[in-house]
Design a protein around this motif. Structure first.
Motif, PDB file in Angstrom:
ATOM      1  N   LEU A  19       0.849  -1.177   0.000  1.00 18.56           N
ATOM      2  CA  LEU A  19       0.000   0.000   0.000  1.00 18.56           C
ATOM      3  C   LEU A  19       0.891   1.235   0.000  1.00 18.56           C
ATOM      4  O   LEU A  19       2.074   1.165   0.353  1.00 18.56           O
ATOM      5  N   ILE A  20       0.342   2.384  -0.372  1.00 14.77           N
ATOM      6  CA  ILE A  20       1.147   3.604  -0.436  1.00 14.77           C
ATOM      7  C   ILE A  20       0.481   4.721   0.358  1.00 14.77           C
ATOM      8  O   ILE A  20      -0.749   4.799   0.459  1.00 14.77           O
ATOM      9  N   THR A  21       1.314   5.570   0.930  1.00 18.90           N
ATOM     10  CA  THR A  21       0.825   6.707   1.709  1.00 18.90           C
ATOM     11  C   THR A  21       1.718   7.911   1.487  1.00 18.90           C
ATOM     12  O   THR A  21       2.929   7.771   1.256  1.00 18.90           O
ATOM     13  N   SER A  52      -3.222  20.134   1.444  1.00 26.87           N
ATOM     14  CA  SER A  52      -4.225  21.002   0.839  1.00 26.87           C
ATOM     15  C   SER A  52      -5.254  20.140   0.118  1.00 26.87           C
ATOM     16  O   SER A  52      -4.987  18.972  -0.197  1.00 26.87           O
ATOM     17  N   PRO A  53      -6.439  20.688  -0.171  1.00 31.71           N
ATOM     18  CA  PRO A  53      -7.426  19.937  -0.963  1.00 31.71           C
ATOM     19  C   PRO A  53      -6.892  19.526  -2.327  1.00 31.71           C
ATOM     20  O   PRO A  53      -7.259  18.463  -2.845  1.00 31.71           O
ATOM     21  N   THR A  54      -6.025  20.326  -2.922  1.00 39.28           N
ATOM     22  CA  THR A  54      -5.423  19.969  -4.212  1.00 39.28           C
ATOM     23  C   THR A  54      -4.581  18.708  -4.082  1.00 39.28           C
ATOM     24  O   THR A  54      -4.636  17.808  -4.928  1.00 39.28           O
ATOM     25  N   HIS A  55      -3.791  18.615  -3.020  1.00 39.02           N
ATOM     26  CA  HIS A  55      -3.009  17.409  -2.763  1.00 39.02           C
ATOM     27  C   HIS A  55      -3.924  16.190  -2.628  1.00 39.02           C
ATOM     28  O   HIS A  55      -3.625  15.116  -3.156  1.00 39.02           O
ATOM     29  N   GLN A 103      -5.803  11.056  -4.502  1.00 35.00           N
ATOM     30  CA  GLN A 103      -6.916  10.138  -4.759  1.00 35.00           C
ATOM     31  C   GLN A 103      -6.883   9.618  -6.195  1.00 35.00           C
ATOM     32  O   GLN A 103      -7.154   8.441  -6.445  1.00 35.00           O
ATOM     33  N   LYS A 104      -6.534  10.478  -7.127  1.00 38.16           N
ATOM     34  CA  LYS A 104      -6.482  10.077  -8.531  1.00 38.16           C
ATOM     35  C   LYS A 104      -5.358   9.086  -8.810  1.00 38.16           C
ATOM     36  O   LYS A 104      -5.382   8.387  -9.832  1.00 38.16           O
ATOM     37  N   ASP A 160      -3.443   4.969  -0.766  1.00 37.24           N
ATOM     38  CA  ASP A 160      -4.277   4.180   0.140  1.00 37.24           C
ATOM     39  C   ASP A 160      -4.494   4.835   1.497  1.00 37.24           C
ATOM     40  O   ASP A 160      -5.530   4.633   2.131  1.00 37.24           O
ATOM     41  N   ILE A 161      -3.490   5.570   1.973  1.00 34.57           N
ATOM     42  CA  ILE A 161      -3.544   6.192   3.294  1.00 34.57           C
ATOM     43  C   ILE A 161      -3.049   7.626   3.161  1.00 34.57           C
ATOM     44  O   ILE A 161      -2.046   7.881   2.483  1.00 34.57           O
TER      45      ILE A 161
END
Length: 360
Positions: free
Chosen positions: A84-86, A91-94, A99-100, A104-105
């Protein structure tokens, strides 16, 4: 709040180990570096690959991350290794970009946690997500600020919440880059026992040689996981080189750590006793640290008295201190006899320090 139960359910669902081990470089530097580290970590106890993509730095001019390009590297590492990756989002942009790219975290950094406005914006961007969100403590030792950030995400419908203890900044020079201030996460655990707690020993230590000891203390205090900065070539890392370890060292650390398991009443008793004793060790260390600071102030008072030809013993002041401490001790359920014994010993040590200063 059933967050710890939620996270453990998530761990079981994803077939992840408990305690959770998150590892990877402080910063994603190149695609080759990320993939190299990921492939070395896939055979260790680490199940989550971490890497900073956007790096908020204290002062401009330092490496501030590769940006969104690094998300593609993480995504490829995930596809090739199954980890998994985190990454940190500030910021909302990040959030949108992460998400795109199937992150995962998400974790919220210490510099972000200090700003309720930014935390609220990120919480709204993640509203209702079923992915885990881990919130680092603020850079300053403020439990209310830390809990406030948690509550904002909880109110936004984020059920898989956890916190990361990465230590607290201080002006004073100590053996740590960031003082652990263990009592603060202990207080957090006491207030919210179901909130998963993960240690970031790398940022507390600031150097790799004490990372193991910090990890062991965390497990003795019933932490749920570790986030350890791991690099294939730590000494040449682009950021925080001194605190990163190799995947081989990480593997050895996880082998050497004493991890308690729940296997019956006797084991549960020993586990609880070990946890309580570790809490006492933490408080005892803090007591000695505070007493050391008090004696340094006594040294300064001794110098001031010497320069002004003033006697060491000030009876009126001493009686005022005793009276005040006895009353405050009662509020802490401490007997008058105990407070008197403790403060007479402290007073005598203070006199000894001032005598030494005046006689030099």
């Amino acid at each position: 709040m059933e967050n710890k139960k939620e996270l453990r359910n998530w761990l079981n669902k994803m077939e992840l180990a408990h305690p959770l081990v998150i590892a990877g470089p402080c910063s994603a530097e190149t695609e080759e570096q990320v993939l190299n580290i990921a492939h070395q970590l896939k055979d260790t106890d680490a199940t989550v690959l971490r890497a900073g993509i956007w790096k908020p730095r204290t002062r401009p001019g330092n490496f501030e991350g590769v940006g969104a390009l690094g998300l593609k590297w993480l995504q490829r590492a995930k596809n090739e290794t199954g980890m998994l990756i985190t990454t940190e989002v500030a910021s909302p942009t990040h959030v949108d970009l992460a998400q795109k790219h199937d992150v995962d975290i998400f974790w919220i950094g210490a510099r972000t946690t200090v700003s309720p406005f930014i935390v609220q914006e990120i919480a709204e961007a993640l509203r209702g997500t079923d992915k885990p969100v881990l919130i680092k403590n603020p850079v300053n030792p403020d439990l209310a600020l830390w809990l406030g950030a948690v509550e904002r995400f909880y109110e936004a419908g984020v059920s898989n919440l956890g916190v990361i203890h990465r230590g607290f900044s201080t002006y004073e020079k100590t053996r740590y880059r960031n003082n652990p201030e263990w009592q603060i996460p202990i207080d957090l655990q006491n207030r919210f026992p179901d909130l998963p707690l993960i240690l970031d020993p790398s940022h507390i230590a600031g150097r790799r040689d004490i990372i193991f000891d910090l990890c062991q203390t965390a497990l003795d205090l019933n932490y749920d996981g570790l986030m350890i900065e791991t690099h294939n070539d730590p000494d040449n890392a682009w950021s925080d080189a001194a605190q990163q370890i190799t995947p081989e060292t990480l593997d050895q650390i996880t082998v050497d750590l004493r991890i308690r398991k729940e296997e019956g009443d006797a084991v549960e008793f020993r586990n609880k006793l070990a946890t309580l004793r570790t809490k006492i060790d933490v408080v005892d260390h803090k007591l000695l640290e505070i007493l050391g600071k008090r004696m340094k102030i006594s040294d300064e008072i001794g110098k001031l008295k010497k320069d002004n030809n003033v006697a060491i013993l000030q009876t009126r002041r001493w009686n005022e201190i005793l009276g005040k401490m006895i009353l405050e001790g009662e509020e802490q359920n401490l007997s008058e006899e105990f407070v008197l014994r403790i403060y007479k010993a402290i007073h005598q040590e203070s006199i000894n320090h001032q005598k030494k200063v005046i006689s030099n």
